[in-house]
Structure formats: C-alpha cells, structure tokens
Design an enzyme around this catalytic site. Structure first.
Site, PDB file in Angstrom:
ATOM      1  N   ASN A  88     -12.267  -6.306  -4.964  1.00 11.86           N
ATOM      2  CA  ASN A  88     -11.486  -6.841  -3.844  1.00 11.86           C
ATOM      3  C   ASN A  88     -10.410  -7.823  -4.297  1.00 11.86           C
ATOM      4  O   ASN A  88      -9.346  -7.908  -3.675  1.00 11.86           O
ATOM      5  CB  ASN A  88     -12.450  -7.533  -2.860  1.00 11.86           C
ATOM      6  N   ALA A 156       5.780  -5.218  -7.691  1.00 17.67           N
ATOM      7  CA  ALA A 156       4.664  -5.393  -8.634  1.00 17.67           C
ATOM      8  C   ALA A 156       3.341  -5.103  -7.925  1.00 17.67           C
ATOM      9  O   ALA A 156       2.462  -4.411  -8.460  1.00 17.67           O
ATOM     10  CB  ALA A 156       4.669  -6.818  -9.191  1.00 17.67           C
ATOM     11  N   TYR A 157       3.211  -5.637  -6.737  1.00 21.33           N
ATOM     12  CA  TYR A 157       1.986  -5.411  -5.943  1.00 21.33           C
ATOM     13  C   TYR A 157       1.825  -3.917  -5.648  1.00 21.33           C
ATOM     14  O   TYR A 157       0.747  -3.344  -5.817  1.00 21.33           O
ATOM     15  CB  TYR A 157       2.090  -6.211  -4.647  1.00 21.33           C
TER      16      TYR A 157
HETATM   17  P1  NAP Z   1      -6.606 -13.527  -0.200  1.00 18.07           P
HETATM   18  O1  NAP Z   1      -6.985 -14.210   1.048  1.00 18.07           O
HETATM   19  O2  NAP Z   1      -5.356 -13.934  -0.896  1.00 18.07           O
HETATM   20  O3  NAP Z   1      -7.853 -13.626  -1.220  1.00 18.07           O
HETATM   21  C1  NAP Z   1      -7.712 -13.097  -2.504  1.00 18.07           C
HETATM   22  C2  NAP Z   1      -9.002 -13.330  -3.264  1.00 18.07           C
HETATM   23  O4  NAP Z   1      -8.817 -12.799  -4.578  1.00 18.07           O
HETATM   24  C3  NAP Z   1      -9.338 -14.820  -3.433  1.00 18.07           C
HETATM   25  O5  NAP Z   1     -10.736 -14.974  -3.425  1.00 18.07           O
HETATM   26  C4  NAP Z   1      -8.784 -15.123  -4.816  1.00 18.07           C
HETATM   27  O6  NAP Z   1      -9.403 -16.214  -5.480  1.00 18.07           O
HETATM   28  C5  NAP Z   1      -9.146 -13.821  -5.514  1.00 18.07           C
HETATM   29  N1  NAP Z   1      -8.458 -13.656  -6.784  1.00 18.07           N
HETATM   30  C6  NAP Z   1      -7.132 -13.626  -7.023  1.00 18.07           C
HETATM   31  N2  NAP Z   1      -6.913 -13.493  -8.335  1.00 18.07           N
HETATM   32  C7  NAP Z   1      -8.128 -13.439  -8.934  1.00 18.07           C
HETATM   33  C8  NAP Z   1      -8.569 -13.297 -10.270  1.00 18.07           C
HETATM   34  N3  NAP Z   1      -7.721 -13.229 -11.309  1.00 18.07           N
HETATM   35  N4  NAP Z   1      -9.901 -13.261 -10.518  1.00 18.07           N
HETATM   36  C9  NAP Z   1     -10.791 -13.349  -9.504  1.00 18.07           C
HETATM   37  N5  NAP Z   1     -10.445 -13.510  -8.220  1.00 18.07           N
HETATM   38  C10 NAP Z   1      -9.114 -13.550  -7.947  1.00 18.07           C
HETATM   39  O7  NAP Z   1      -6.466 -11.955   0.020  1.00 18.07           O
HETATM   40  P2  NAP Z   1      -7.139 -10.979   1.090  1.00 18.07           P
HETATM   41  O8  NAP Z   1      -6.174 -10.767   2.177  1.00 18.07           O
HETATM   42  O9  NAP Z   1      -8.522 -11.394   1.398  1.00 18.07           O
HETATM   43  O10 NAP Z   1      -7.138  -9.638   0.222  1.00 18.07           O
HETATM   44  C11 NAP Z   1      -8.307  -9.011  -0.255  1.00 18.07           C
HETATM   45  C12 NAP Z   1      -7.952  -7.612  -0.701  1.00 18.07           C
HETATM   46  O11 NAP Z   1      -7.390  -6.884   0.410  1.00 18.07           O
HETATM   47  C13 NAP Z   1      -6.902  -7.557  -1.804  1.00 18.07           C
HETATM   48  O12 NAP Z   1      -7.205  -6.526  -2.706  1.00 18.07           O
HETATM   49  C14 NAP Z   1      -5.615  -7.236  -1.056  1.00 18.07           C
HETATM   50  O13 NAP Z   1      -4.663  -6.618  -1.886  1.00 18.07           O
HETATM   51  C15 NAP Z   1      -6.146  -6.331   0.025  1.00 18.07           C
HETATM   52  N6  NAP Z   1      -5.267  -6.220   1.189  1.00 18.07           N
HETATM   53  C16 NAP Z   1      -5.090  -7.258   2.042  1.00 18.07           C
HETATM   54  C17 NAP Z   1      -4.258  -7.104   3.156  1.00 18.07           C
HETATM   55  C18 NAP Z   1      -4.054  -8.213   4.165  1.00 18.07           C
HETATM   56  O14 NAP Z   1      -3.328  -7.989   5.155  1.00 18.07           O
HETATM   57  N7  NAP Z   1      -4.658  -9.388   3.989  1.00 18.07           N
HETATM   58  C19 NAP Z   1      -3.606  -5.884   3.390  1.00 18.07           C
HETATM   59  C20 NAP Z   1      -3.811  -4.833   2.486  1.00 18.07           C
HETATM   60  C21 NAP Z   1      -4.654  -5.007   1.404  1.00 18.07           C
HETATM   61  P3  NAP Z   1      -8.818 -17.738  -5.369  1.00 18.07           P
HETATM   62  O15 NAP Z   1      -9.365 -18.311  -4.088  1.00 18.07           O
HETATM   63  O16 NAP Z   1      -9.338 -18.396  -6.599  1.00 18.07           O
HETATM   64  O17 NAP Z   1      -7.326 -17.631  -5.357  1.00 18.07           O
END
Ligand code: NAP
Length: 234
Positions: A88, A156-157
């Site tokens: 994730n 990049a993403y």
């Molecule tokens: P988020 O709120 O930004 O949380 C990201 C999580 O990833 C945080 O726990 C962060 O840890 C962790 N992380 C980042 N870099 C890391 C690393 N090098 N090692 C370990 N952990 C790391 O994002 P989210 O929205 O929950 O997204 C979760 C997933 O859903 C991702 O794969 C994202 O691409 C996908 N996604 C999200 C959306 C959306 O609308 N939110 C849409 C499409 C896809 P820290 O707290 O330490 O930073």
C-alpha cells in the site's frame, strides 16, 4: 478458513493503509502494520489494539532493501509463513512536473518506493506466502497507472503505478498453481494526505476493495486490476 491469518500491510500508519489494517484485524487477521517511522507505526498499532484488534508494528522503509530484508526475516522467524501482503505504501512527489520536465531523481524516488519496494517485498516474502494455505498479494495501484486511461500530469507517479501493475501480472503468472492470488486495485479518490480533503471516498471506503482482494476465497481471480470490486482496464 480459521481466523489465524497473518497479514503485512505497508504504509499502515495512516490513510488507506491504516483503514486496511483496521478492516483486516476486525476480521480476525493478525496484522503486522509496517511503517517507515517506527514512532508513528507504534502509535497507530497501539490505537488499533485499544479497539481490541490484533495489530503489531514493524518498521519498514519500502525504498530500502535492507529494511525489506529485515521485515522478511521478522516474518519468517515470528510466523514461518505469510497469508496476506498488501503493498500500500506510496508517494506522489511530482505534482508540479510534466513528463517533459520531470527530473530523473523524482522518477527514481517514485519508482523506488512505489514499484521497486513492492517488487523487493514480493521477492523476499514469496517463500513465506508459498507456505500459506491461501496466500494473497494486493498491490494498491491507481487509476493513474492505467494505460487505457492514461493522461498527462504526475509522470513519475503514473510510471511507478504502471510498473506495479506490470509486477502484478508478472507475479500472478509466476505464482500460478501455488495457491497465491495476486491482484492490483484502484482504491478510488480517497480523503487522505495524498488524496486531499475534497476527495469523494473515506479511507474506509478506499480500503474496501483492497480488503476484499486480501480475503478472496480459493479459486478467486488472480492477475486482475479492480475498482469497487469490479475489473477495470489496465
Ligand atoms: P497517504 O495518506 O499519503 O499515506 C501513504 C502511506 O505510505 C503513509 O503511511 C506513508 O508513511 C507511507 N509511505 C510512503 N513512503 C514510504 C516508504 N518509503 N516506506 C514505507 N512507507 C511509506 O496515501 P494514501 O492516500 O493512503 O494512499 C495509499 C495507497 O493508495 C497508495 O498506494 C496510493 O498510491 C494509493 N492511491 C490513493 C489515492 C487517493 O485518492 N488517496 C488514489 C489512488 C491510489 P509516512 O506516514 O511515514 O509518510
């Protein structure tokens, strides 16, 4: 299946990852909440334990091969198998760039965390997943990684999510017949730090499809890309 399954969820300390940890633990799955900041990870795991949920934290920086090795060693020593891996954790570090001006370092950083991290985790945890009666890998991707729906912005993403989609197909094929099902999903637009406050879904709603894929029954799909529990185009 008895509720003795073990799951690793990366980026479990907040956002969709935290909701996935809570949802899986509520089903009785023992969750290893993997977080790059051990303090934040411990606090998140403690909050879920307070709700009576079986969650413990382990440090993981998904972009650091040594950290991946340490997590895999912990899983092997502690459990001797793994039932569920949810990749994730991700970053979106390129909002101000187009494909014509994105610096290579920005692409490398996104690929390191969002694609190579999951690849390494799959490599190192595959031996333990194969020991499961019903291994499941869930790669949390994005609609921004769909080639069929590709647009401009966040190059990049987008590239990193195309790569994790390809990894999903590679791994699903490689593990065919092992009982391990491997799928990718788009969680939708979710109210997290990444998605922003204007997004349409709550973290719990965003966690629904990843949790569904993590708990697929035997004979369920593998090598697919899903949104709202429905197949979506690669
Ligand atoms: P988020 O709120 O930004 O949380 C990201 C999580 O990833 C945080 O726990 C962060 O840890 C962790 N992380 C980042 N870099 C890391 C690393 N090098 N090692 C370990 N952990 C790391 O994002 P989210 O929205 O929950 O997204 C979760 C997933 O859903 C991702 O794969 C994202 O691409 C996908 N996604 C999200 C959306 C959306 O609308 N939110 C849409 C499409 C896809 P820290 O707290 O330490 O930073």
């Amino acid at each position: 299946m008895a509720d003795d399954r073990i799951a690793v969820v990366t980026g479990g300390n907040r956002g969709i990852g935290f909701a996935i940890c809570r949802g899986l633990a509520a089903k009785g799955v023992q969750v290893v909440l993997a977080a790059r900041d051990p303090g934040k990870g411990e606090a998140a795991a403690a909050a879920l334990r307070k709700e009576g949920l079986p969650v413990r934290c382990h440090p993981l920086d998904a972009s650091d091969p040594a950290s991946v090795e340490a997590l895999a060693a912990f899983v092997g020593k502690e459990y001797g198998r793994l039932d569920i891996l949810v990749n994730n954790a991700a970053i979106r570090n390129d909002r101000d760039h187009s494909v014509l001006d994105v610096p290579v370092e920005v692409i490398q950083e996104a690929m390191g965390t969002n694609a190579l991290g999951p690849l390494l985790l799959c490599q190192r945890l595959a031996p333990w997943l194969k020991k499961s009666r019903a291994g499941r890998v869930v790669n949390v991707s994005s609609g921004m990684g769909s080639i069929a729906q590709m647009g401009s912005g966040s190059p990049a993403y987008r590239l990193s999510k195309v790569a994790i989609n390809a990894l999903t197909r590679l791994l699903a094929d490689e593990l065919k017949g092992s009982g391990v099902l491997v799928n990718a999903c788009h969680p939708g637009w979710v109210r997290t730090e990444m998605g922003g406050t204007g997004a349409s879904k709550s973290p719990e709603e965003g966690a629904d499809t990843p949790i569904w894929l993590a708990l697929l029954p035997d004979g369920g799909p593998t090598g697919g890309f899903f949104r709202d529990r429905q197949p979506m185009p690669w």
